[in-house]
Scaffold this motif. Structure first.
Motif: not given
Length: 87
Positions: A38, A41, A52-53, A55-57, A59-60, A63
């Motif tokens: 985290y 990233h 973009a990958w 950034a998505q990772e 976010r995941h 969460e």
């Protein structure tokens, strides 16, 4: 912080902030790799170097670590309200 790379001062600061956040009371040492990912990233996103990958990772991971309202809700966590109760 895990070895294997040189951590910047910004990453070290974020690491400390995460491990002293209320959510960290629910983490044990098995969370170290996820928190480290985290941090990597997060700093890449802020510096504009993330795909973009990545950034998505981030976010995941946020969460899954309970660092977002959606993540806290899915984990059944609630932070204490300023008045001392919980919502």
């Amino acid at each position: 912080m895990p070895g294997g790379r040189k951590w910047s001062q910004e990453e070290r600061t974020l690491w400390h902030e995460l491990w002293t956040a209320p959510q960290a009371s629910q983490w044990d040492d098995s969370f170290i790799p996820s928190v480290a990912a985290y941090v990597c990233h997060f700093t890449a996103v802020l510096s504009g170097d993330a795909s973009a990958w990545a950034a998505q990772e981030m976010r995941h991971l946020g969460e899954q670590l309970g660092l977002t309202p959606k993540g806290m809700l899915s984990l059944g966590w609630a932070l204490p309200t300023p008045g001392g109760g919980s919502e």
